[in-house]
Design a protein around this motif. Sequence first.
Motif, PDB file in Angstrom:
ATOM      1  N   MET A  87       0.841  -1.193   0.000  1.00  0.00           N
ATOM      2  CA  MET A  87       0.000   0.000   0.000  1.00  0.00           C
ATOM      3  C   MET A  87       0.880   1.249   0.000  1.00  0.00           C
ATOM      4  O   MET A  87       1.755   1.404   0.841  1.00  0.00           O
ATOM      5  N   ALA A  88       0.672   2.109  -0.928  1.00  0.00           N
ATOM      6  CA  ALA A  88       1.461   3.336  -1.055  1.00  0.00           C
ATOM      7  C   ALA A  88       1.030   4.356  -0.004  1.00  0.00           C
ATOM      8  O   ALA A  88      -0.124   4.410   0.394  1.00  0.00           O
ATOM      9  N   THR A  89       1.999   5.134   0.453  1.00  0.00           N
ATOM     10  CA  THR A  89       1.706   6.220   1.384  1.00  0.00           C
ATOM     11  C   THR A  89       2.070   7.546   0.728  1.00  0.00           C
ATOM     12  O   THR A  89       2.834   7.587  -0.228  1.00  0.00           O
ATOM     13  N   GLU A  90       1.521   8.610   1.252  1.00  0.00           N
ATOM     14  CA  GLU A  90       1.790   9.940   0.722  1.00  0.00           C
ATOM     15  C   GLU A  90       2.388  10.824   1.805  1.00  0.00           C
ATOM     16  O   GLU A  90       2.010  10.731   2.964  1.00  0.00           O
ATOM     17  N   LYS A  91       3.336  11.647   1.402  1.00  0.00           N
ATOM     18  CA  LYS A  91       3.911  12.667   2.277  1.00  0.00           C
ATOM     19  C   LYS A  91       3.765  13.996   1.569  1.00  0.00           C
ATOM     20  O   LYS A  91       3.958  14.082   0.368  1.00  0.00           O
ATOM     21  N   ARG A  92       3.450  15.025   2.333  1.00  0.00           N
ATOM     22  CA  ARG A  92       3.271  16.354   1.759  1.00  0.00           C
ATOM     23  C   ARG A  92       4.421  17.267   2.205  1.00  0.00           C
ATOM     24  O   ARG A  92       4.851  17.232   3.345  1.00  0.00           O
ATOM     25  N   TYR A  93       4.876  18.073   1.259  1.00  0.00           N
ATOM     26  CA  TYR A  93       5.958  19.019   1.496  1.00  0.00           C
ATOM     27  C   TYR A  93       5.569  20.356   0.895  1.00  0.00           C
ATOM     28  O   TYR A  93       4.856  20.403  -0.104  1.00  0.00           O
ATOM     29  N   ILE A  94       6.051  21.426   1.484  1.00  0.00           N
ATOM     30  CA  ILE A  94       5.956  22.746   0.866  1.00  0.00           C
ATOM     31  C   ILE A  94       7.321  23.003   0.247  1.00  0.00           C
ATOM     32  O   ILE A  94       8.338  23.028   0.942  1.00  0.00           O
ATOM     33  N   CYS A  95       7.356  23.162  -1.054  1.00  0.00           N
ATOM     34  CA  CYS A  95       8.614  23.377  -1.756  1.00  0.00           C
ATOM     35  C   CYS A  95       9.102  24.805  -1.524  1.00  0.00           C
ATOM     36  O   CYS A  95       8.332  25.755  -1.634  1.00  0.00           O
ATOM     37  N   ILE A  96      10.390  24.933  -1.221  1.00  0.00           N
ATOM     38  CA  ILE A  96      10.985  26.257  -1.054  1.00  0.00           C
ATOM     39  C   ILE A  96      12.031  26.509  -2.143  1.00  0.00           C
ATOM     40  O   ILE A  96      12.856  27.402  -2.023  1.00  0.00           O
ATOM     41  N   GLY A  97      11.975  25.729  -3.214  1.00  0.00           N
ATOM     42  CA  GLY A  97      12.936  25.852  -4.304  1.00  0.00           C
ATOM     43  C   GLY A  97      12.776  27.108  -5.135  1.00  0.00           C
ATOM     44  O   GLY A  97      13.716  27.561  -5.771  1.00  0.00           O
ATOM     45  N   CYS A  98      11.587  27.656  -5.162  1.00  0.00           N
ATOM     46  CA  CYS A  98      11.343  28.900  -5.896  1.00  0.00           C
ATOM     47  C   CYS A  98      10.235  29.669  -5.163  1.00  0.00           C
ATOM     48  O   CYS A  98       9.656  29.159  -4.215  1.00  0.00           O
TER      49      CYS A  98
ATOM     50  N   ASP B  50       5.649   0.505  -0.596  1.00  0.00           N
ATOM     51  CA  ASP B  50       5.932  -0.215   0.650  1.00  0.00           C
ATOM     52  C   ASP B  50       7.427  -0.399   0.908  1.00  0.00           C
ATOM     53  O   ASP B  50       7.849  -0.574   2.051  1.00  0.00           O
ATOM     54  N   ALA B  51       8.227  -0.378  -0.147  1.00  0.00           N
ATOM     55  CA  ALA B  51       9.677  -0.545  -0.009  1.00  0.00           C
ATOM     56  C   ALA B  51      10.375   0.782   0.285  1.00  0.00           C
ATOM     57  O   ALA B  51      11.596   0.835   0.395  1.00  0.00           O
ATOM     58  N   GLY B  52       9.612   1.869   0.391  1.00  0.00           N
ATOM     59  CA  GLY B  52      10.190   3.179   0.657  1.00  0.00           C
ATOM     60  C   GLY B  52      10.676   3.895  -0.583  1.00  0.00           C
ATOM     61  O   GLY B  52      11.337   4.923  -0.484  1.00  0.00           O
ATOM     62  N   GLU B  53      10.351   3.362  -1.752  1.00  0.00           N
ATOM     63  CA  GLU B  53      10.760   3.985  -3.009  1.00  0.00           C
ATOM     64  C   GLU B  53       9.720   5.001  -3.469  1.00  0.00           C
ATOM     65  O   GLU B  53       8.523   4.790  -3.322  1.00  0.00           O
TER      66      GLU B  53
ATOM     67  N   GLU C 153      14.628  16.276   0.099  1.00  0.00           N
ATOM     68  CA  GLU C 153      14.070  16.432   1.443  1.00  0.00           C
ATOM     69  C   GLU C 153      13.606  15.084   1.996  1.00  0.00           C
ATOM     70  O   GLU C 153      13.718  14.818   3.188  1.00  0.00           O
ATOM     71  N   TYR C 154      13.106  14.222   1.148  1.00  0.00           N
ATOM     72  CA  TYR C 154      12.663  12.891   1.574  1.00  0.00           C
ATOM     73  C   TYR C 154      13.858  11.978   1.866  1.00  0.00           C
ATOM     74  O   TYR C 154      13.915  11.315   2.895  1.00  0.00           O
TER      75      TYR C 154
END
Length: 122
Positions: free
Chosen positions: A1-12, A24-27, A46-47
């Motif tokens: 089962m895939a999981t989601e992580k949310r980030y706020i990008c500060i690249g621009c 599931d393997a962390g990829e 960041e991940y």
Amino acid sequence: MATEKRYICIGCPLGCEVTLTIDDAGEVVGFAGNKCKEGERYVLAEYKNPVRTFTATVRTRDSSQPLLAVRTNKPIPKTLQVESMKVVARTKVAPPVRIGDVIVPDLLNTGADVVASANLSS
């Protein structure tokens, strides 16, 4: 089962909310929400290995200025922030110190030096 992580990008300046999908393997299997390639690069870094510039203060032997602002001269792994604070907490400097002087060389074998962010006059 895939999981989601949310980030706020500060690249621009856009500050996109990027969703990273991880299997599931962390990829990483997907990105969503980034409006430029920088967002993808930032979130992936960041991940996998988040880094930060470490900032703190060190004690001085000068009663008129008991603390001196310091920082690393390049980012270090975020996981080393607490250990870095322990090293800096044991450090004491004597004047004179100039901005950019190395206070702690090669902090925790990261290749980053802790440098003075302010002057300490004698």
